[in-house]
Design an enzyme around this catalytic site. Structure first.
Site, PDB file in Angstrom:
ATOM      1  CG  PHE A 181      24.859  60.769  32.541  1.00  0.00           C
ATOM      2  CD1 PHE A 181      25.536  59.978  31.630  1.00  0.00           C
ATOM      3  CD2 PHE A 181      23.536  60.442  32.853  1.00  0.00           C
ATOM      4  CE1 PHE A 181      24.916  58.887  31.037  1.00  0.00           C
ATOM      5  CE2 PHE A 181      22.913  59.366  32.263  1.00  0.00           C
ATOM      6  CZ  PHE A 181      23.604  58.576  31.343  1.00  0.00           C
ATOM      7  CB  SER A 183      19.774  61.888  33.946  1.00  0.00           C
ATOM      8  OG  SER A 183      20.893  61.240  34.542  1.00  0.00           O
ATOM      9  CE  LYS A 184      24.823  61.809  37.116  1.00  0.00           C
ATOM     10  NZ  LYS A 184      24.369  60.758  38.041  1.00  0.00           N
ATOM     11  N   PRO A 185      21.519  67.300  37.486  1.00  0.00           N
ATOM     12  CG  PRO A 185      21.355  67.764  39.779  1.00  0.00           C
ATOM     13  CD  PRO A 185      21.917  66.764  38.805  1.00  0.00           C
TER      14      PRO A 185
END
Length: 362
Positions: A181, A183-185
């Site tokens: 997704f 916004s993930k790292p």
């Protein structure tokens, strides 16, 4: 100020990402194109796992893992109530029952000392969540699982890149599931995910499950799903992997810097990161009292915040479990107090100082 600065990241990687997307547009293999296998190879190498199987989302990764293990109606899966809904959602969709175990208040990770008491003859797996970017105590969890002949599925949607006792998140259990997704790292520009395993049979099952249970075209050996990650999203991840090592170093350094700058504030309590692991801070989350007032005050100073998560799953209407809700007091305590601050690899110290100053003024 951006809560997560994806625009700066794209500007830094624009040439590579654009070229990789254009390559997909030129060859036209939008489903299971060559970038899919290339990405899977790089991800497996990064984690040290034998197999990386890409899929449509981190949520789909959890469901596919449960399906590969044969978990279904009548079975139970032990997990934490302090997580995003997808964790319990996929257990329920598989036909099983989520059994909730409270968290440790300092880390917000599942309390391993309370797991064994929840195991019954119906228990088939343990699904710990590596929350906020820190891996749970996987050695202790794996030992319990081995004793009771259970599988372990790490919900690592927030912890790709993190390290636990020298091992990478996603390669510390039977199956590791992560999310890409945005916004993930490590994020793509839509939905995407991956499952990691060292088990050849599980890897084969997962590859079949993600293409409607096909062993080969139009020959269906099992029930499956439409769980493929599209080629363009894999191209984006390949572009982002070029500086991912630097981004993880930045996240670790920024987490340490946040901790130093916030240490003197009496109205802020920090999460604990255990000494045998690190935290890649998918969200830089702290505890505050009077959260509503603090969120409002920060917003007035132009500082965005978020709450991950305001209501434990065993108090959610869809997943309510009154019996466990009475036992999971730490989860409810955290749900009332957690607040996430701006965090991304491109966060500047000047921006961080604005955040800290705004908190100090509350």
């Amino acid at each position: 100020m951006q809560f997560i600065d994806l625009k700066s990241q794209y500007r830094a990687l624009k040439e590579s990402i654009d070229a990789r997307i254009q390559k997909v547009l030129d060859h036209g293999q939008y489903i299971l194109g060559p970038e899919v296998a290339e990405m899977e190879g790089q991800l497996a190498a990064y984690t040290g796992s034998k197999h990386a199987i890409s899929c449509a989302s981190g949520t789909e990764a959890l469901l596919m893992s449960l399906m590969a293990l044969g978990i279904g109606p009548g079975d139970e899966v032990i997990t934490t109530p302090f997580t995003f809904a997808a964790t319990a959602e996929m257990i329920v969709l598989a036909g099983a029952k989520p059994v909730y175990v409270d968290i440790d208040r300092d880390t917000c990770l599942i309390d391993v000392t309370k797991i064994e008491a929840k195991i019954t003859p119906r228990t088939k797996a343990i699904m710990p969540v590596s929350l906020y970017g820190q891996v749970a105590d996987m050695d202790a969890i794996n030992a319990i699982a081995e004793k009771h002949k259970l599988a372990v599925i790490e919900d690592a949607a927030q912890s790709f890149g993190a390290t636990y006792k020298g091992r990478k998140s996603c390669n510390v259990s039977t199956l590791g599931c992560t999310s890409f997704f945005p916004s993930k790292p490590l994020g793509c520009y839509g939905d995407g995910g991956a499952i990691f395993t060292n088990d050849d049979l599980l890897a084969k099952a997962l590859k079949e499950i993600r293409t409607h249970g096909q062993e080969r075209r139009y020959y269906h050996t099992r029930i499956g799903v439409g769980g493929r990650m599209d080629t363009i999203q894999c191209a984006v991840v390949l572009g982002k992997l070029e500086r991912f090592g630097w981004e993880i170093e930045r996240r670790l350094a920024l987490g340490d810097l946040y901790a130093k700058k916030l240490a003197g504030l009496k109205n802020v309590k920090l999460l604990t990161v255990r000494g045998d692991r690190d935290c890649v801070w998918a969200q830089y989350t702290v505890f505050v009292e009077n959260r509503e007032a603090v969120v409002k005050a920060l917003a007035e100073q132009g500082v965005p915040t978020a709450v991950h998560y305001p209501l434990s799953l065993n108090r959610q209407p869809a997943y309510r479990d009154d019996a466990s809700a009475a036992e999971t007091v730490n989860s409810h305590w955290a749900a009332d107090r957690v607040m996430s601050l701006p965090m991304s690899a491109d966060l500047t110290e000047a921006q961080m100082d604005r955040v800290v100053a705004a908190l100090a003024a509350c």
